[in-house]
Design a protein around this motif. Structure first.
Motif: not given
Length: 341
Positions: A239-247, A200-209
């Protein structure tokens, strides 16, 4: 819209919205959703979802005034649940009461065991005008919708959390005045809500990690990620998959926490320093003090309660837009950040 302008419009209309919206000429925005199902995140286009949010905003604005929509007279609805649910039952009760639509709440999981759930849809389709479903099984609910031949809205199932995701996005637009290029991170178990966010979020241009983990704290990818990879460059870049919580936290404006952080440490203001200095939070609920510090949860940064309240207005918009040829009567809300000149 100011109070005086709103009162002027309502007095002029004598609380009959159809007399007004039938005269408004905005053909470029008159997207009809009549008779449509919303079963999964990509069933509506971005333009259609924005129009749905627009409708929700309009009804929220005039919520303290008496009004009705003539085309909704004599309409009835059904909420089908596999088990009782505080959130959905309370939200749809408020939406149906505002619109004066009788709603039949059915709590029954036996239909999910039918070999042909389509037959359950045929039964319900003869008794009401719209069906809202919270089910354990996505494909069973889709089969029921196929048999109903009336609008069916899946609010939640094991695969997608449609209502909550739309309400969260609607709440973010209210909070910030735009959606495009908002940076959001998800930390928690891979659930139906993160699946819905991803689509859903990419349809609005939202950046999601996102950083998903199971009960042992080890990284695991949500099932919707495979679908995202088929949707093109725009979705993949958003949509980016992070490598850690901090990332995941780095430079994020909104932190969304799923229940059960596994082996991850508790989220608090101290370890959120990597996020935007003015960050906000959402929680998928229910919560424990294992995943989030109670002080942070009770702070003004928490948008969770606003999102829960907004579920009522998203449901109201679904009622109105799938059952009537609604025309907007206010200026279209903004979804893009207005840069300072």
């Amino acid at each position: 819209m100011s109070y005086h302008i709103r009162r002027y419009i309502l007095n002029k209309l004598k609380t009959k919205l159809p007399k007004y919206y039938s005269t408004v000429e905005q053909p470029e925005h008159n997207l009809s959703l009549v008779g449509r199902n919303f079963l999964e995140p990509l069933d509506f286009t971005a333009a259609e979802l924005k129009s749905l949010f627009w409708t929700a905003s309009e009804f929220k604005t005039i919520s303290n005034d008496e009004y009705n929509i003539q085309d909704l007279e004599n309409k009835t609805a059904t909420l089908l649940l596999s088990e009782p649910n505080i959130h959905f039952q309370s939200s749809i009760h408020l939406a149906s009461r505002i619109l004066k639509i009788p709603i039949n709440v059915i709590v029954d999981s036996t239909w999910e065991n039918w070999q042909f759930p389509k037959d359950a849809g045929r039964i319900l389709g003869k008794t009401c005008d719209i069906i809202f479903i919270k089910s354990k099984f996505h494909l069973k609910a889709k089969s029921l919708a196929d048999g109903a031949k009336i609008p069916v809205i899946i609010v939640s199932d094991k695969r997608y959390a449609n209502l909550r995701a739309l309400s969260d996005i609607f709440t973010l637009r209210e909070q910030f005045g735009f959606l495009e290029n908002l940076h959001i991170c998800w930390i928690g178990a891979p659930t139906s809500l993160i699946n819905t966010y991803l689509l859903s979020m990419p349809q609005f241009g939202i950046k999601l990690k996102f950083f998903c983990c199971h009960f042992l704290g080890e990284k695991v990818s949500p099932i919707a990620l495979s679908k995202v990879r088929t949707l093109g460059k725009e979705f993949l870049e958003s949509c980016k998959e992070a490598s850690s919580m901090e990332d995941a936290l780095a430079h994020s404006k909104i932190l969304v926490m799923g229940a059960n952080l596994g082996g991850q440490k508790q989220i608090n203001e101290e370890n959120c320093k990597a996020a935007d200095h003015d960050f906000f939070i959402l929680h998928s609920m229910p919560r424990t003090d294992i995943e989030i510090c109670p002080t942070l949860f009770e702070s003004e940064r928490n948008l969770t309660w606003a999102s829960y309240r907004n579920c009522q207005w998203i449901l109201t918009a679904f009622f109105v837009r799938t059952l009537t040829n609604y025309k907007h009567f206010t200026k279209e809300p903004n979804f893009i950040e207005e840069k300072a000149k």
